[in-house]
Design a protein around this motif. Structure first.
Motif, PDB file in Angstrom:
ATOM      1  N   ARG A  10       0.824  -1.197   0.000  1.00  0.00           N
ATOM      2  CA  ARG A  10       0.000   0.000   0.000  1.00  0.00           C
ATOM      3  C   ARG A  10       0.864   1.256   0.000  1.00  0.00           C
ATOM      4  N   ARG A  11       1.921   1.242   0.759  1.00  0.00           N
ATOM      5  CA  ARG A  11       2.829   2.393   0.800  1.00  0.00           C
ATOM      6  C   ARG A  11       3.457   2.631  -0.571  1.00  0.00           C
ATOM      7  N   LYS A  12       3.875   1.571  -1.193  1.00  0.00           N
ATOM      8  CA  LYS A  12       4.478   1.703  -2.517  1.00  0.00           C
ATOM      9  C   LYS A  12       3.472   2.268  -3.519  1.00  0.00           C
ATOM     10  N   ILE A  14       0.876   4.156  -2.883  1.00  0.00           N
ATOM     11  CA  ILE A  14       0.648   5.578  -2.570  1.00  0.00           C
ATOM     12  C   ILE A  14       1.816   6.422  -3.059  1.00  0.00           C
ATOM     13  N   LYS A  15       3.040   5.958  -2.868  1.00  0.00           N
ATOM     14  CA  LYS A  15       4.212   6.700  -3.342  1.00  0.00           C
ATOM     15  C   LYS A  15       4.183   6.854  -4.865  1.00  0.00           C
ATOM     16  N   PHE A  16       3.845   5.781  -5.570  1.00  0.00           N
ATOM     17  CA  PHE A  16       3.763   5.858  -7.029  1.00  0.00           C
ATOM     18  C   PHE A  16       2.661   6.811  -7.475  1.00  0.00           C
ATOM     19  N   VAL A  18       1.544   9.468  -5.824  1.00  0.00           N
ATOM     20  CA  VAL A  18       2.009  10.834  -5.576  1.00  0.00           C
ATOM     21  C   VAL A  18       3.037  11.248  -6.619  1.00  0.00           C
ATOM     22  N   LEU A  19       3.966  10.366  -6.913  1.00  0.00           N
ATOM     23  CA  LEU A  19       4.977  10.651  -7.931  1.00  0.00           C
ATOM     24  C   LEU A  19       4.319  10.855  -9.292  1.00  0.00           C
ATOM     25  N   THR A  22       2.804  14.298  -9.587  1.00  0.00           N
ATOM     26  CA  THR A  22       3.710  15.452  -9.624  1.00  0.00           C
ATOM     27  C   THR A  22       4.489  15.574 -10.932  1.00  0.00           C
TER      28      THR A  22
END
Length: 93
Positions: A10-12, A14-16, A18-19, A22
């Motif tokens: 899940r963290r990965k 979410i990071k993807f 957000v990236l 941007t």
């Protein structure tokens, strides 16, 4: 899969996300910065060199397809002659 592996996934994700959100924003800002060039008149551009100073040996000049072809400038808008000159001239090192 245990809970620890699910959290990492899940963290990965979410990071993807957000990236991914941007990257288009950054591309847009870079495109706007590149589009902001000065006019030939404002930079006192001319198609003839100023002594040894000419666009072809300026660090701002982006050459055309051949050495004689017009190119572009990082500072001045429009087609730029390799034999031209303007007040933004900065000798290549």
């Amino acid at each position: 899969m245990n809970d620890h592996q699910n959290q990492l996934s899940r963290r990965k994700i979410i990071k993807f996300m957000v990236l991914g959100a941007t990257v288009p924003l950054i591309n847009s800002l870079v495109g706007q910065a590149q589009a902001a060039k000065a006019s030939k008149e404002a930079m006192q551009y001319r198609d003839k060199p100023n002594g040894q100073e000419k666009c072809s040996n300026c660090m701002q000049f982006v050459p055309g397809e051949t050495a004689e072809a017009s190119g572009e400038c990082k500072v001045v808008e429009g087609s730029i002659s390799p034999q031209g000159w303007c007040i933004a001239y900065a000798k290549k090192s």
